[in-house]
Motif scaffolding. Structure first.
Motif, PDB file in Angstrom:
ATOM      1  N   GLY A 107      45.278  43.251  50.736  1.00 27.73           N
ATOM      2  CA  GLY A 107      45.649  42.101  51.540  1.00 27.73           C
ATOM      3  C   GLY A 107      46.332  41.052  50.694  1.00 27.73           C
ATOM      4  N   PHE A 108      46.762  39.992  51.349  1.00 31.20           N
ATOM      5  CA  PHE A 108      47.331  38.844  50.660  1.00 31.20           C
ATOM      6  C   PHE A 108      47.421  37.688  51.631  1.00 31.20           C
ATOM      7  CE2 PHE A 108      50.883  41.285  52.308  1.00 31.20           C
ATOM      8  CZ  PHE A 108      51.704  40.332  52.891  1.00 31.20           C
ATOM      9  N   ASP A 109      47.464  36.511  51.072  1.00 33.53           N
ATOM     10  CA  ASP A 109      47.695  35.300  51.855  1.00 33.53           C
ATOM     11  C   ASP A 109      48.549  34.370  51.011  1.00 33.53           C
ATOM     12  OD1 ASP A 109      45.978  34.026  49.998  1.00 33.53           O
ATOM     13  OD2 ASP A 109      44.277  34.049  51.372  1.00 33.53           O
ATOM     14  N   GLY A 110      48.660  33.141  51.411  1.00 37.43           N
ATOM     15  CA  GLY A 110      49.504  32.212  50.699  1.00 37.43           C
ATOM     16  C   GLY A 110      49.010  31.831  49.323  1.00 37.43           C
TER      17      GLY A 110
ATOM     18  N   ARG B 147      44.198  45.971  35.937  1.00 37.41           N
ATOM     19  CA  ARG B 147      43.726  46.059  34.551  1.00 37.41           C
ATOM     20  C   ARG B 147      44.002  44.773  33.782  1.00 37.41           C
ATOM     21  NH1 ARG B 147      45.540  52.236  32.945  1.00 37.41           N
ATOM     22  NH2 ARG B 147      43.712  53.274  33.836  1.00 37.41           N
ATOM     23  N   ALA B 148      45.147  44.178  34.022  1.00 39.59           N
ATOM     24  CA  ALA B 148      45.531  42.975  33.281  1.00 39.59           C
ATOM     25  C   ALA B 148      44.747  41.738  33.689  1.00 39.59           C
ATOM     26  CB  ALA B 148      47.023  42.712  33.451  1.00 39.59           C
ATOM     27  N   VAL B 149      44.250  41.704  34.921  1.00 41.69           N
ATOM     28  CA  VAL B 149      43.561  40.499  35.393  1.00 41.69           C
ATOM     29  C   VAL B 149      42.044  40.594  35.277  1.00 41.69           C
ATOM     30  CG1 VAL B 149      45.452  39.796  36.899  1.00 41.69           C
ATOM     31  CG2 VAL B 149      43.570  41.165  37.836  1.00 41.69           C
ATOM     32  N   GLY B 150      41.562  41.551  34.510  1.00 40.76           N
ATOM     33  CA  GLY B 150      40.135  41.541  34.236  1.00 40.76           C
ATOM     34  C   GLY B 150      39.359  42.805  34.504  1.00 40.76           C
ATOM     35  N   ARG B 151      40.024  43.851  34.936  1.00 46.68           N
ATOM     36  CA  ARG B 151      39.321  45.115  35.154  1.00 46.68           C
ATOM     37  C   ARG B 151      40.001  46.238  34.368  1.00 46.68           C
ATOM     38  NH1 ARG B 151      34.169  45.122  36.841  1.00 46.68           N
ATOM     39  NH2 ARG B 151      33.870  43.533  38.423  1.00 46.68           N
ATOM     40  N   PRO B 152      39.948  46.156  33.034  1.00 47.87           N
ATOM     41  CA  PRO B 152      40.636  47.162  32.215  1.00 47.87           C
ATOM     42  C   PRO B 152      40.070  48.573  32.391  1.00 47.87           C
ATOM     43  CG  PRO B 152      39.247  45.771  30.843  1.00 47.87           C
ATOM     44  CD  PRO B 152      39.267  45.159  32.228  1.00 47.87           C
ATOM     45  N   GLU B 153      38.861  48.670  32.929  1.00 47.32           N
ATOM     46  CA  GLU B 153      38.232  49.979  33.131  1.00 47.32           C
ATOM     47  C   GLU B 153      38.629  50.629  34.458  1.00 47.32           C
ATOM     48  OE1 GLU B 153      35.156  47.105  34.942  1.00 47.32           O
ATOM     49  OE2 GLU B 153      36.920  47.015  33.663  1.00 47.32           O
ATOM     50  N   ALA B 154      39.496  49.996  35.208  1.00 50.00           N
ATOM     51  CA  ALA B 154      39.923  50.553  36.493  1.00 50.00           C
ATOM     52  C   ALA B 154      40.688  51.860  36.296  1.00 50.00           C
ATOM     53  CB  ALA B 154      40.800  49.558  37.241  1.00 50.00           C
ATOM     54  N   VAL B 155      40.441  52.804  37.197  1.00 49.91           N
ATOM     55  CA  VAL B 155      41.151  54.084  37.168  1.00 49.91           C
ATOM     56  C   VAL B 155      42.142  54.201  38.326  1.00 49.91           C
ATOM     57  CG1 VAL B 155      39.351  55.286  35.870  1.00 49.91           C
ATOM     58  CG2 VAL B 155      39.271  55.291  38.371  1.00 49.91           C
ATOM     59  N   SER B 156      41.992  53.357  39.329  1.00 50.73           N
ATOM     60  CA  SER B 156      42.963  53.278  40.422  1.00 50.73           C
ATOM     61  C   SER B 156      42.796  51.930  41.104  1.00 50.73           C
ATOM     62  CB  SER B 156      42.798  54.425  41.429  1.00 50.73           C
ATOM     63  OG  SER B 156      41.602  54.280  42.158  1.00 50.73           O
ATOM     64  N   ALA B 157      43.822  51.538  41.850  1.00 50.22           N
ATOM     65  CA  ALA B 157      43.766  50.253  42.550  1.00 50.22           C
ATOM     66  C   ALA B 157      44.630  50.319  43.797  1.00 50.22           C
ATOM     67  CB  ALA B 157      44.239  49.133  41.637  1.00 50.22           C
ATOM     68  N   THR B 158      44.160  49.652  44.826  1.00 50.88           N
ATOM     69  CA  THR B 158      44.856  49.569  46.103  1.00 50.88           C
ATOM     70  C   THR B 158      44.985  48.103  46.482  1.00 50.88           C
ATOM     71  OG1 THR B 158      43.843  51.653  46.785  1.00 50.88           O
ATOM     72  CG2 THR B 158      44.765  50.277  48.524  1.00 50.88           C
ATOM     73  N   MET B 159      46.185  47.707  46.886  1.00 51.30           N
ATOM     74  CA  MET B 159      46.348  46.351  47.399  1.00 51.30           C
ATOM     75  C   MET B 159      45.819  46.341  48.827  1.00 51.30           C
ATOM     76  SD  MET B 159      49.733  43.941  47.394  1.00 51.30           S
ATOM     77  CE  MET B 159      49.523  42.162  47.451  1.00 51.30           C
TER      78      MET B 159
ATOM     79  N   LEU C 122      41.551  46.286  45.575  1.00 57.56           N
ATOM     80  CA  LEU C 122      40.292  46.991  45.417  1.00 57.56           C
ATOM     81  C   LEU C 122      40.490  47.957  44.260  1.00 57.56           C
ATOM     82  CD1 LEU C 122      37.417  47.537  46.471  1.00 57.56           C
ATOM     83  CD2 LEU C 122      38.418  49.383  47.847  1.00 57.56           C
ATOM     84  N   ALA C 123      39.704  47.775  43.227  1.00 58.62           N
ATOM     85  CA  ALA C 123      39.797  48.619  42.042  1.00 58.62           C
ATOM     86  C   ALA C 123      38.671  49.640  42.047  1.00 58.62           C
ATOM     87  CB  ALA C 123      39.704  47.770  40.779  1.00 58.62           C
ATOM     88  N   GLU C 124      39.017  50.886  41.774  1.00 62.15           N
ATOM     89  CA  GLU C 124      38.005  51.909  41.530  1.00 62.15           C
ATOM     90  C   GLU C 124      37.793  51.947  40.026  1.00 62.15           C
ATOM     91  OE1 GLU C 124      37.245  56.690  41.741  1.00 62.15           O
ATOM     92  OE2 GLU C 124      38.753  55.837  43.081  1.00 62.15           O
ATOM     93  N   LEU C 125      36.539  51.794  39.618  1.00 58.81           N
ATOM     94  CA  LEU C 125      36.219  51.709  38.202  1.00 58.81           C
ATOM     95  C   LEU C 125      35.819  53.070  37.650  1.00 58.81           C
ATOM     96  CD1 LEU C 125      34.235  48.356  38.344  1.00 58.81           C
ATOM     97  CD2 LEU C 125      36.705  48.731  38.118  1.00 58.81           C
ATOM     98  N   ALA C 126      35.871  53.186  36.341  1.00 55.65           N
ATOM     99  CA  ALA C 126      35.596  54.460  35.673  1.00 55.65           C
ATOM    100  C   ALA C 126      34.207  54.998  35.989  1.00 55.65           C
ATOM    101  CB  ALA C 126      35.778  54.309  34.161  1.00 55.65           C
ATOM    102  N   ASP C 127      33.253  54.119  36.273  1.00 51.33           N
ATOM    103  CA  ASP C 127      31.890  54.573  36.567  1.00 51.33           C
ATOM    104  C   ASP C 127      31.692  54.951  38.040  1.00 51.33           C
ATOM    105  OD1 ASP C 127      31.752  52.146  37.906  1.00 51.33           O
ATOM    106  OD2 ASP C 127      30.200  51.290  36.617  1.00 51.33           O
TER     107      ASP C 127
ATOM    108  N   HIS D  88      40.697  38.986  43.850  1.00 50.08           N
ATOM    109  CA  HIS D  88      41.689  38.107  44.452  1.00 50.08           C
ATOM    110  C   HIS D  88      42.441  37.479  43.299  1.00 50.08           C
ATOM    111  CE1 HIS D  88      43.615  35.570  47.425  1.00 50.08           C
ATOM    112  NE2 HIS D  88      43.497  34.585  46.553  1.00 50.08           N
ATOM    113  N   VAL D  89      43.752  37.700  43.256  1.00 51.53           N
ATOM    114  CA  VAL D  89      44.573  37.257  42.135  1.00 51.53           C
ATOM    115  C   VAL D  89      45.530  36.177  42.635  1.00 51.53           C
ATOM    116  CG1 VAL D  89      46.152  38.003  40.330  1.00 51.53           C
ATOM    117  CG2 VAL D  89      44.420  39.603  41.189  1.00 51.53           C
ATOM    118  N   PRO D  90      45.405  34.962  42.115  1.00 52.30           N
ATOM    119  CA  PRO D  90      46.297  33.887  42.554  1.00 52.30           C
ATOM    120  C   PRO D  90      47.756  34.197  42.218  1.00 52.30           C
ATOM    121  CG  PRO D  90      44.445  33.014  41.301  1.00 52.30           C
ATOM    122  CD  PRO D  90      44.418  34.504  41.142  1.00 52.30           C
ATOM    123  N   TRP D  91      48.654  33.733  43.075  1.00 50.45           N
ATOM    124  CA  TRP D  91      50.076  33.895  42.796  1.00 50.45           C
ATOM    125  C   TRP D  91      50.448  33.034  41.590  1.00 50.45           C
ATOM    126  CZ3 TRP D  91      50.858  38.056  45.063  1.00 50.45           C
ATOM    127  CH2 TRP D  91      50.637  38.297  46.413  1.00 50.45           C
TER     128      TRP D  91
END
Length: 95
Positions: free
Chosen positions: A44-47, A30-42, A53-58, A65-68
């Motif tokens: 993966g990750f890399d360096g 929600r904080a990184v640009g998907r405020p309409e998300a109703v759930s989220a699953t991590m 993966l965000a499930e949206l309200a619709d 992909h969120v940079p460290w």
């Protein structure tokens, strides 16, 4: 090319995040640009950053992909530090 983590590190971190920190995943997404998300699953990750993966309200989904926050990493313990930093920044942004 970003550092890649081995399968065991991926499984451990993703298992922990998706079992014990579902609310934190949602807060980060929600904080990184998907405020309409109703759930989220991590997923993966890399360096360079983490993947969610965000499930949206619709009913649709969005991949993020969120940079460290601290920049590129190469060691497994750094993943925790960076996820905590993402969470702390999400709390700061969203209250």
């Amino acid at each position: 090319m970003p550092h890649t983590f081995d399968d065991a590190a991926l499984a451990d971190v993703l298992g922990h995040m998706n079992s014990d920190h579902t609310g934190d995943n949602l807060l980060i997404v929600r904080a990184v640009g998907r405020p309409e998300a109703v759930s989220a699953t991590m997923t993966g990750f890399d360096g360079e950053g983490g993947d969610w993966l965000a499930e949206l309200a619709d009913g649709t989904t969005a991949e993020l992909h969120v940079p460290w926050p601290g920049g590129p990493i190469t060691e497994r313990p750094e993943v925790r530090r960076e996820v905590v930093a993402l969470h702390d920044e999400a709390v700061r942004r969203l209250g």
